[in-house]
Scaffold this motif. Sequence first.
Motif, mmCIF file in Angstrom:
data_model
loop_
_atom_site.group_PDB
_atom_site.id
_atom_site.type_symbol
_atom_site.label_atom_id
_atom_site.label_comp_id
_atom_site.label_asym_id
_atom_site.label_seq_id
_atom_site.Cartn_x
_atom_site.Cartn_y
_atom_site.Cartn_z
ATOM 1 N N ALA A 87 87.321 -1.304 31.993
ATOM 2 C CA ALA A 87 85.956 -1.301 31.467
ATOM 3 C C ALA A 87 85.058 -2.256 32.246
ATOM 4 O O ALA A 87 83.896 -1.934 32.541
ATOM 5 C CB ALA A 87 85.964 -1.665 29.981
ATOM 6 N N LEU A 88 85.587 -3.426 32.589
ATOM 7 C CA LEU A 88 84.777 -4.395 33.332
ATOM 8 C C LEU A 88 84.472 -3.891 34.736
ATOM 9 O O LEU A 88 83.332 -3.962 35.206
ATOM 10 C CB LEU A 88 85.502 -5.737 33.395
ATOM 11 C CG LEU A 88 84.758 -6.852 34.134
ATOM 12 C CD1 LEU A 88 83.435 -7.154 33.454
ATOM 13 C CD2 LEU A 88 85.609 -8.111 34.215
ATOM 14 N N ASN A 89 85.496 -3.372 35.430
ATOM 15 C CA ASN A 89 85.268 -2.838 36.777
ATOM 16 C C ASN A 89 84.222 -1.722 36.766
ATOM 17 O O ASN A 89 83.351 -1.646 37.636
ATOM 18 C CB ASN A 89 86.583 -2.306 37.358
ATOM 19 C CG ASN A 89 87.581 -3.399 37.650
ATOM 20 O OD1 ASN A 89 87.239 -4.573 37.709
ATOM 21 N ND2 ASN A 89 88.840 -3.013 37.820
ATOM 22 N N TRP A 90 84.331 -0.850 35.783
ATOM 23 C CA TRP A 90 83.414 0.286 35.670
ATOM 24 C C TRP A 90 82.017 -0.176 35.258
ATOM 25 O O TRP A 90 81.002 0.239 35.828
ATOM 26 C CB TRP A 90 83.979 1.281 34.672
ATOM 27 C CG TRP A 90 83.275 2.608 34.617
ATOM 28 C CD1 TRP A 90 82.207 3.025 35.370
ATOM 29 C CD2 TRP A 90 83.594 3.693 33.747
ATOM 30 N NE1 TRP A 90 81.844 4.292 35.025
ATOM 31 C CE2 TRP A 90 82.685 4.732 34.030
ATOM 32 C CE3 TRP A 90 84.562 3.893 32.769
ATOM 33 C CZ2 TRP A 90 82.702 5.944 33.360
ATOM 34 C CZ3 TRP A 90 84.593 5.109 32.097
ATOM 35 C CH2 TRP A 90 83.668 6.115 32.391
ATOM 36 N N GLY A 91 81.983 -1.076 34.273
ATOM 37 C CA GLY A 91 80.698 -1.550 33.775
ATOM 38 C C GLY A 91 79.879 -2.252 34.835
ATOM 39 O O GLY A 91 78.644 -2.106 34.892
ATOM 40 N N ALA A 100 75.721 -7.830 33.314
ATOM 41 C CA ALA A 100 77.162 -7.845 33.065
ATOM 42 C C ALA A 100 77.629 -9.231 32.651
ATOM 43 O O ALA A 100 78.433 -9.380 31.723
ATOM 44 C CB ALA A 100 77.911 -7.389 34.321
ATOM 45 N N ALA A 101 77.133 -10.260 33.327
ATOM 46 C CA ALA A 101 77.543 -11.627 33.008
ATOM 47 C C ALA A 101 77.169 -12.001 31.581
ATOM 48 O O ALA A 101 77.959 -12.605 30.848
ATOM 49 C CB ALA A 101 76.909 -12.614 33.997
ATOM 50 N N MET A 102 75.952 -11.640 31.167
ATOM 51 C CA MET A 102 75.509 -11.979 29.817
ATOM 52 C C MET A 102 76.330 -11.241 28.758
ATOM 53 O O MET A 102 76.728 -11.819 27.744
ATOM 54 C CB MET A 102 74.027 -11.650 29.659
ATOM 55 C CG MET A 102 73.109 -12.626 30.377
ATOM 56 S SD MET A 102 71.345 -12.344 30.036
ATOM 57 C CE MET A 102 71.052 -10.852 30.983
ATOM 58 N N LEU A 103 76.593 -9.950 28.991
ATOM 59 C CA LEU A 103 77.307 -9.158 27.994
ATOM 60 C C LEU A 103 78.770 -9.575 27.867
ATOM 61 O O LEU A 103 79.291 -9.730 26.759
ATOM 62 C CB LEU A 103 77.216 -7.676 28.353
ATOM 63 C CG LEU A 103 75.819 -7.056 28.267
ATOM 64 C CD1 LEU A 103 75.829 -5.643 28.821
ATOM 65 C CD2 LEU A 103 75.314 -7.062 26.832
ATOM 66 N N VAL A 104 79.444 -9.782 28.997
ATOM 67 C CA VAL A 104 80.857 -10.142 28.958
ATOM 68 C C VAL A 104 81.049 -11.521 28.333
ATOM 69 O O VAL A 104 82.077 -11.784 27.700
ATOM 70 C CB VAL A 104 81.462 -10.083 30.377
ATOM 71 C CG1 VAL A 104 82.882 -10.628 30.382
ATOM 72 C CG2 VAL A 104 81.466 -8.650 30.881
ATOM 73 N N VAL A 156 76.085 -0.893 29.768
ATOM 74 C CA VAL A 156 76.000 -1.878 28.690
ATOM 75 C C VAL A 156 77.149 -1.689 27.704
ATOM 76 O O VAL A 156 77.803 -2.649 27.293
ATOM 77 C CB VAL A 156 74.643 -1.771 27.963
ATOM 78 C CG1 VAL A 156 74.640 -2.631 26.698
ATOM 79 C CG2 VAL A 156 73.509 -2.208 28.895
ATOM 80 N N VAL A 157 77.408 -0.438 27.338
ATOM 81 C CA VAL A 157 78.502 -0.141 26.407
ATOM 82 C C VAL A 157 79.844 -0.573 26.995
ATOM 83 O O VAL A 157 80.688 -1.150 26.309
ATOM 84 C CB VAL A 157 78.519 1.352 26.051
ATOM 85 C CG1 VAL A 157 79.779 1.703 25.253
ATOM 86 C CG2 VAL A 157 77.274 1.716 25.241
ATOM 87 N N LEU A 158 80.055 -0.305 28.285
ATOM 88 C CA LEU A 158 81.314 -0.664 28.933
ATOM 89 C C LEU A 158 81.510 -2.175 28.971
ATOM 90 O O LEU A 158 82.617 -2.679 28.746
ATOM 91 C CB LEU A 158 81.361 -0.082 30.339
ATOM 92 C CG LEU A 158 81.568 1.425 30.444
ATOM 93 C CD1 LEU A 158 81.306 1.909 31.862
ATOM 94 C CD2 LEU A 158 82.980 1.806 30.000
ATOM 95 N N CYS A 159 80.461 -2.920 29.269
ATOM 96 C CA CYS A 159 80.567 -4.387 29.306
ATOM 97 C C CYS A 159 80.834 -4.951 27.912
ATOM 98 O O CYS A 159 81.617 -5.897 27.757
ATOM 99 C CB CYS A 159 79.298 -4.995 29.897
ATOM 100 S SG CYS A 159 79.122 -4.750 31.672
ATOM 101 N N ALA A 162 84.397 -4.266 27.171
ATOM 102 C CA ALA A 162 85.249 -5.230 27.871
ATOM 103 C C ALA A 162 85.300 -6.554 27.115
ATOM 104 O O ALA A 162 86.370 -7.165 26.989
ATOM 105 C CB ALA A 162 84.723 -5.450 29.294
ATOM 106 N N ALA A 163 84.161 -7.007 26.600
ATOM 107 C CA ALA A 163 84.123 -8.270 25.860
ATOM 108 C C ALA A 163 84.963 -8.193 24.588
ATOM 109 O O ALA A 163 85.702 -9.124 24.250
ATOM 110 C CB ALA A 163 82.678 -8.637 25.520
ATOM 111 N N VAL A 164 84.858 -7.069 23.876
ATOM 112 C CA VAL A 164 85.629 -6.897 22.640
ATOM 113 C C VAL A 164 87.122 -6.818 22.949
ATOM 114 O O VAL A 164 87.951 -7.421 22.253
ATOM 115 C CB VAL A 164 85.158 -5.633 21.883
ATOM 116 C CG1 VAL A 164 86.075 -5.344 20.703
ATOM 117 C CG2 VAL A 164 83.722 -5.810 21.406
#
Length: 318
Positions: A87-91, A100-104, A156-159, A162-164
């Motif tokens: 998810a992170l690689n794709w996001g 990405a940094a903020m969401l993760v 955004v959804v993917l990031c 990844a965080a979850v």
Amino acid sequence: MTTNPAHRWRAPAAACTTVVLWASAFVSIRSAGEAYSPGALALGRLLAGTIALGTILAVRREGLPGRGAWPGIITSGVLWFGLYMVALNWGEQEVDAGTAAMLVNIGPVLIALLGARMLGEGLPRRLLLGMGVSFAGAVVVGLAMSGQGGSSVLGVVLCLLAAVAYAAGVVSQKPALAHGSSLQINTFGCLIGAVACLPFTGVLVSEAADAPLSATLNMVYLGVFPTALAFTTWGYALARTTAGRMGATTYAVPALVGGMAWVLLDEVPTPLGIVGGVLCLAGVAVSRSRQQTGPTRGNPARPVEGSRHDEECQAERT
């Protein structure tokens, strides 16, 4: 039983090792990601990590962890080693680096909340204050990095996914460490993550045939160091503190990434990025600081977390 003072540095050193190696991963992912798609990169990284960890496990003859470790191993293997990496690689291909940094970086906040809810860790004021400062720093870093690409709803959804997955993986791994060593837990977690990513085998083989050597070497580096070594040192430190405090420690990563990108990629950080990095480090310092109370001042050997679990960890695992 008191703790040998010479052993007190080991858990902080392990946490620092993890943070530095995870920061270096962002630089390597940038290089490898130009030749490998998200799923193929995750699978190649996990295969390299599994080989490295399995070799060390065999040399040390540690064998299988206890039965009670397997629910956490399976959960963290699927969510953290598998889903999170894909998810992170794709996001990061769908949104700009700042977004990405903020969401993760929502991940450490979720770790603290899940740790309080599922592990009964509590939410100390210093931890909450430190995480608040660090998250503000992560937002500032993200704003400084934004504007260099577009963002999509999918990204955004993917990031967020990844965080979850990251937070759920950490919280599920914590109880497993009571039934096995960090090496055991992460070896089999990495293996399970690799198995979950096996559908990307064909893509990995075809992309490896055309990928430049530098990209493949970066993928192997990701598997051996930010995965095999860093996840093992993470588990060692996690077994000796709370999930919330370990999650807060990872807020040092954005600051380190900025420094590494400056040195290795000639990407000079903006003044706003420097301010955000300083805030991230300051928040980590606050969240990891030790709050002295009346009883602990009289007994320096008492573990700083103030819980029976931490006393047992200090006595049994050093």
